[in-house]
Design a protein around this motif. Structure first.
Motif, PDB file in Angstrom:
ATOM      1  N   ALA A   1     -39.628   6.055  38.100  1.00 27.14           N
ATOM      2  CA  ALA A   1     -38.806   5.011  37.478  1.00 27.14           C
ATOM      3  C   ALA A   1     -38.207   4.110  38.544  1.00 27.14           C
ATOM      4  O   ALA A   1     -37.748   4.587  39.586  1.00 27.14           O
ATOM      5  N   ALA A   2     -38.264   2.809  38.303  1.00 28.19           N
ATOM      6  CA  ALA A   2     -37.669   1.859  39.251  1.00 28.19           C
ATOM      7  C   ALA A   2     -36.165   2.061  39.280  1.00 28.19           C
ATOM      8  O   ALA A   2     -35.545   2.373  38.256  1.00 28.19           O
ATOM      9  N   PRO A   3     -35.569   1.934  40.483  1.00 26.62           N
ATOM     10  CA  PRO A   3     -34.118   2.116  40.556  1.00 26.62           C
ATOM     11  C   PRO A   3     -33.390   1.083  39.703  1.00 26.62           C
ATOM     12  O   PRO A   3     -33.798  -0.071  39.606  1.00 26.62           O
ATOM     13  N   THR A   4     -32.347   1.511  39.064  1.00 24.85           N
ATOM     14  CA  THR A   4     -31.573   0.611  38.220  1.00 24.85           C
ATOM     15  C   THR A   4     -30.779  -0.348  39.093  1.00 24.85           C
ATOM     16  O   THR A   4     -30.029   0.081  39.972  1.00 24.85           O
ATOM     17  N   PRO A   5     -30.971  -1.661  38.919  1.00 25.85           N
ATOM     18  CA  PRO A   5     -30.222  -2.618  39.753  1.00 25.85           C
ATOM     19  C   PRO A   5     -28.722  -2.454  39.566  1.00 25.85           C
ATOM     20  O   PRO A   5     -28.238  -2.188  38.463  1.00 25.85           O
ATOM     21  N   THR A   6     -27.989  -2.604  40.642  1.00 29.80           N
ATOM     22  CA  THR A   6     -26.535  -2.543  40.566  1.00 29.80           C
ATOM     23  C   THR A   6     -26.026  -3.772  39.818  1.00 29.80           C
ATOM     24  O   THR A   6     -26.393  -4.901  40.168  1.00 29.80           O
ATOM     25  N   PRO A   7     -25.228  -3.592  38.795  1.00 29.21           N
ATOM     26  CA  PRO A   7     -24.744  -4.764  38.044  1.00 29.21           C
ATOM     27  C   PRO A   7     -23.962  -5.713  38.951  1.00 29.21           C
ATOM     28  O   PRO A   7     -23.227  -5.288  39.835  1.00 29.21           O
ATOM     29  N   ASP A   8     -24.138  -7.000  38.715  1.00 30.67           N
ATOM     30  CA  ASP A   8     -23.395  -8.013  39.457  1.00 30.67           C
ATOM     31  C   ASP A   8     -21.964  -8.042  38.935  1.00 30.67           C
ATOM     32  O   ASP A   8     -21.734  -8.385  37.771  1.00 30.67           O
ATOM     33  N   PRO A   9     -20.969  -7.667  39.760  1.00 27.34           N
ATOM     34  CA  PRO A   9     -19.591  -7.621  39.244  1.00 27.34           C
ATOM     35  C   PRO A   9     -19.050  -8.979  38.848  1.00 27.34           C
ATOM     36  O   PRO A   9     -18.045  -9.062  38.136  1.00 27.34           O
ATOM     37  N   SER A  10     -19.697 -10.065  39.304  1.00 29.29           N
ATOM     38  CA  SER A  10     -19.206 -11.401  38.947  1.00 29.29           C
ATOM     39  C   SER A  10     -19.809 -11.914  37.644  1.00 29.29           C
ATOM     40  O   SER A  10     -19.389 -12.970  37.147  1.00 29.29           O
ATOM     41  N   ALA A  11     -20.776 -11.168  37.084  1.00 32.94           N
ATOM     42  CA  ALA A  11     -21.529 -11.696  35.945  1.00 32.94           C
ATOM     43  C   ALA A  11     -20.662 -11.935  34.719  1.00 32.94           C
ATOM     44  O   ALA A  11     -20.915 -12.850  33.934  1.00 32.94           O
ATOM     45  N   GLY A  12     -19.623 -11.123  34.520  1.00 25.08           N
ATOM     46  CA  GLY A  12     -18.802 -11.272  33.323  1.00 25.08           C
ATOM     47  C   GLY A  12     -17.596 -12.171  33.483  1.00 25.08           C
ATOM     48  O   GLY A  12     -16.765 -12.254  32.565  1.00 25.08           O
ATOM     49  N   LEU A  13     -17.484 -12.853  34.637  1.00 20.87           N
ATOM     50  CA  LEU A  13     -16.318 -13.703  34.892  1.00 20.87           C
ATOM     51  C   LEU A  13     -16.688 -15.175  34.798  1.00 20.87           C
ATOM     52  O   LEU A  13     -17.851 -15.555  35.004  1.00 20.87           O
ATOM     53  N   ASP A  14     -15.692 -16.001  34.508  1.00 23.72           N
ATOM     54  CA  ASP A  14     -15.864 -17.453  34.516  1.00 23.72           C
ATOM     55  C   ASP A  14     -15.227 -18.021  35.779  1.00 23.72           C
ATOM     56  O   ASP A  14     -14.210 -17.509  36.265  1.00 23.72           O
ATOM     57  N   TYR A  15     -15.826 -19.101  36.293  1.00 26.56           N
ATOM     58  CA  TYR A  15     -15.364 -19.703  37.546  1.00 26.56           C
ATOM     59  C   TYR A  15     -15.298 -21.214  37.401  1.00 26.56           C
ATOM     60  O   TYR A  15     -16.045 -21.821  36.620  1.00 26.56           O
ATOM     61  N   GLU A  16     -14.411 -21.819  38.178  1.00 20.37           N
ATOM     62  CA  GLU A  16     -14.325 -23.275  38.287  1.00 20.37           C
ATOM     63  C   GLU A  16     -14.122 -23.639  39.756  1.00 20.37           C
ATOM     64  O   GLU A  16     -13.544 -22.854  40.519  1.00 20.37           O
ATOM     65  N   MET A  17     -14.570 -24.831  40.117  1.00 18.82           N
ATOM     66  CA  MET A  17     -14.368 -25.303  41.481  1.00 18.82           C
ATOM     67  C   MET A  17     -13.008 -25.991  41.592  1.00 18.82           C
ATOM     68  O   MET A  17     -12.493 -26.544  40.618  1.00 18.82           O
ATOM     69  N   LEU A  18     -12.436 -25.926  42.782  1.00 21.85           N
ATOM     70  CA  LEU A  18     -11.212 -26.681  43.033  1.00 21.85           C
ATOM     71  C   LEU A  18     -11.478 -28.173  42.861  1.00 21.85           C
ATOM     72  O   LEU A  18     -12.555 -28.670  43.208  1.00 21.85           O
ATOM     73  N   THR A  19     -10.487 -28.888  42.329  1.00 21.84           N
ATOM     74  CA  THR A  19     -10.604 -30.341  42.194  1.00 21.84           C
ATOM     75  C   THR A  19      -9.980 -30.999  43.424  1.00 21.84           C
ATOM     76  O   THR A  19      -8.800 -30.790  43.722  1.00 21.84           O
ATOM     77  N   LEU A  20     -10.797 -31.767  44.141  1.00 21.59           N
ATOM     78  CA  LEU A  20     -10.317 -32.468  45.331  1.00 21.59           C
ATOM     79  C   LEU A  20     -10.349 -33.969  45.080  1.00 21.59           C
ATOM     80  O   LEU A  20     -11.271 -34.484  44.442  1.00 21.59           O
ATOM     81  N   PRO A  21      -9.353 -34.716  45.569  1.00 26.04           N
ATOM     82  CA  PRO A  21      -9.391 -36.178  45.435  1.00 26.04           C
ATOM     83  C   PRO A  21     -10.617 -36.743  46.140  1.00 26.04           C
ATOM     84  O   PRO A  21     -10.932 -36.355  47.271  1.00 26.04           O
ATOM     85  N   THR A  22     -11.314 -37.628  45.478  1.00 27.48           N
ATOM     86  CA  THR A  22     -12.544 -38.190  46.049  1.00 27.48           C
ATOM     87  C   THR A  22     -12.427 -39.671  46.369  1.00 27.48           C
ATOM     88  O   THR A  22     -13.434 -40.334  46.607  1.00 27.48           O
ATOM     89  N   THR A  23     -11.218 -40.203  46.364  1.00 27.99           N
ATOM     90  CA  THR A  23     -11.042 -41.603  46.735  1.00 27.99           C
ATOM     91  C   THR A  23     -11.258 -41.750  48.235  1.00 27.99           C
ATOM     92  O   THR A  23     -10.540 -41.136  49.036  1.00 27.99           O
ATOM     93  N   PRO A  24     -12.252 -42.558  48.651  1.00 23.80           N
ATOM     94  CA  PRO A  24     -12.501 -42.703  50.092  1.00 23.80           C
ATOM     95  C   PRO A  24     -11.279 -43.260  50.813  1.00 23.80           C
ATOM     96  O   PRO A  24     -10.650 -44.215  50.351  1.00 23.80           O
ATOM     97  N   GLN A  25     -10.949 -42.663  51.913  1.00 19.23           N
ATOM     98  CA  GLN A  25      -9.826 -43.119  52.733  1.00 19.23           C
ATOM     99  C   GLN A  25     -10.356 -43.943  53.908  1.00 19.23           C
ATOM    100  O   GLN A  25     -11.485 -43.740  54.357  1.00 19.23           O
ATOM    101  N   PRO A  26      -9.567 -44.870  54.436  1.00 17.36           N
ATOM    102  CA  PRO A  26     -10.019 -45.607  55.629  1.00 17.36           C
ATOM    103  C   PRO A  26     -10.274 -44.634  56.779  1.00 17.36           C
ATOM    104  O   PRO A  26      -9.552 -43.646  56.931  1.00 17.36           O
ATOM    105  N   PRO A  27     -11.321 -44.904  57.569  1.00 14.62           N
ATOM    106  CA  PRO A  27     -11.588 -44.018  58.707  1.00 14.62           C
ATOM    107  C   PRO A  27     -10.374 -43.922  59.625  1.00 14.62           C
ATOM    108  O   PRO A  27      -9.853 -44.930  60.097  1.00 14.62           O
ATOM    109  N   HIS A  28      -9.895 -42.728  59.818  1.00 16.36           N
ATOM    110  CA  HIS A  28      -8.750 -42.519  60.692  1.00 16.36           C
ATOM    111  C   HIS A  28      -8.976 -41.225  61.445  1.00 16.36           C
ATOM    112  O   HIS A  28      -8.967 -40.146  60.858  1.00 16.36           O
ATOM    113  N   VAL A  29      -9.207 -41.322  62.716  1.00 18.75           N
ATOM    114  CA  VAL A  29      -9.528 -40.161  63.531  1.00 18.75           C
ATOM    115  C   VAL A  29      -8.343 -39.833  64.426  1.00 18.75           C
ATOM    116  O   VAL A  29      -7.845 -40.692  65.156  1.00 18.75           O
TER     117      VAL A  29
END
Length: 397
Positions: free
Chosen positions: A47-75
């Motif tokens: 019998a093929a080994p049973t894959p380990t369940p992905d612990p993240s499979a039952g969770l929901d995720y969202e990305m952080l929201t970052l401001p995307t307004t271009p700023q003047p080049p300032h180094v």
């Protein structure tokens, strides 16, 4: 299937006399019976080994929201390449090209080795950078810290990340890397890889020893095949268990190099997104009780909600965007909520007995990644913490 071999007996013929009648032949002996073929039992499929369940499979995720307004080049220049005028100018022009999505300006400051590598330049379409600081080049490696609001088509990770420069003899940009830079040609050849086509993603299980005048290193090294000249996008990822021998002169210059052993390690290796990420094996269980896990889960869910709705502020940072970036890598998704069942925990013991052991909590993320944070002795999230990110090393067969 076995072949059946039949034994054929010799027929005994009667001998004719010279003048008498034909003699009756003797009776032919009966053929010897052939043993029945042995029937091999059909092997039972394993019998093929049973894959380990992905612990993240039952969770929901969202990305952080970052401001995307271009700023003047300032180094923020600071002390950047003070003893290399060409490197100073080309480094600043390089980051300005990223700010303005100017591929021609980018090409003008790159070394011939990059332009002649046969790999395409990164596609700057859609890249939005809101802040840059540069420094180094005298007592430390020259660097640029970029706040990437939108990676566009570059393949770079969103968020706040430190990149490191290297320059050729003419002060042209030779590398601008997020991980550990290009794999050295001698090392690539020792691993059976094409020189110039791979970058170093990380090392684990590193052991260094000194033998006479030689430095000996044993490690697992993870590398990725570059998809563009600067290695911002990575395709194939491979890992090797290697041992190396290096000899340096009195000025710390490498004079001899040999790879004394190399064995590729199978498995689906994940890709690091930041220099501070690392490969490891997450703990299998928990050192915390059910009640402690529930408390930590509640604290994490409160924190994640504030990160995602933009209301989180740190103890020393009032701006929500900067505060969020100070504790979380924006290239990784944030769990909407976690449950105690998906969390893991362990205790980090330090070699120095004067440093108290530290309890760590591991939160599953997609792509074999875990966010790791520490707890106070009272079981609360450390107020001066930031998450680190660990990538699960593929389990050995």
């Amino acid at each position: 299937m076995k072949s059946l071999f039949l034994t054929i007996p010799a027929v005994l013929l009667a001998v004719l006399t010279a003048c008498g009648p034909l003699a009756r032949p003797e009776a032919t002996p009966a053929p010897t019976a052939t043993p029945a073929a042995t029937v091999e039992p059909t092997p039972t499929p394993t019998a093929a080994p049973t894959p380990t369940p992905d612990p993240s499979a039952g969770l929901d995720y969202e990305m952080l929201t970052l401001p995307t307004t271009p700023q003047p080049p300032h180094v923020y220049d600071g002390q950047f390449m003070p003893n290399n005028a060409a490197g100073h100018d080309n480094g600043l022009a390089f980051v300005e090209a990223l700010y303005t999505n100017d591929t021609e300006k980018l090409r003008s400051v790159l070394s011939d080795s990059l332009l002649d590598s046969g790999l395409p330049l990164p596609d700057l379409t859609g890249l939005v950078i809101t802040d840059v600081s540069v420094g180094g080049g005298l007592y430390e490696v020259p660097y640029a810290t970029l706040t990437i609001a939108d990676p566009g088509a570059t393949g770079l990770p969103a968020g706040n990340h430190e990149f490191r420069f290297s320059f050729d003899a003419e002060g042209k940009v030779e590398e601008f890397y997020l991980q550990d830079g290009d794999l050295e040609d001698a090392v690539a050849r020792g691993m059976g890889l094409e020189p110039g086509a791979w970058i170093q993603l990380g090392s684990l299980d590193v052991k260094d020893t000194l033998e006479d005048d030689a430095h000996l290193t044993a490690a697992t090294r993870v590398v990725g095949r570059k998809q563009d000249a600067l290695g911002w996008t990575v395709g194939e990822v491979r890992a090797f268990a290697i041992t190396e021998r290096k000899v340096y002169d009195g000025h710390s210059n490498l004079t001899e190099y040999a790879m004394t052993s190399c064995q590729e390690l199978p498995g689906d290796w994940p890709v690091l997104r930041n220099r501070t990420d690392w490969y490891t094996q997450p703990p299998e269980g928990n050192c915390l009780s059910d009640e402690q896990l529930q408390s930590v889960s509640d604290q994490l869910n409160d924190l994640f909600a504030r990160l995602l709705d933009g209301t989180y502020t740190g103890e020393w940072v009032d701006d929500p965007v900067r505060a969020a970036l100070s504790v979380w890598d924006a290239a990784r998704p944030v769990p909407v909520a976690v449950t105690p069942e998906v969390l893991r925990s362990d205790v980090l013991q330090y070699p120095n007995p004067d440093i108290a052991p530290q309890t760590r909590v591991w939160i599953p993320l997609p792509d074999s990644c875990w966010a790791v944070c520490s707890l106070t002795e009272e079981g609360s999230l450390n107020p001066n913490f930031s998450f680190s990110f660990a990538l699960a090393e593929p389990a050995a067969d």
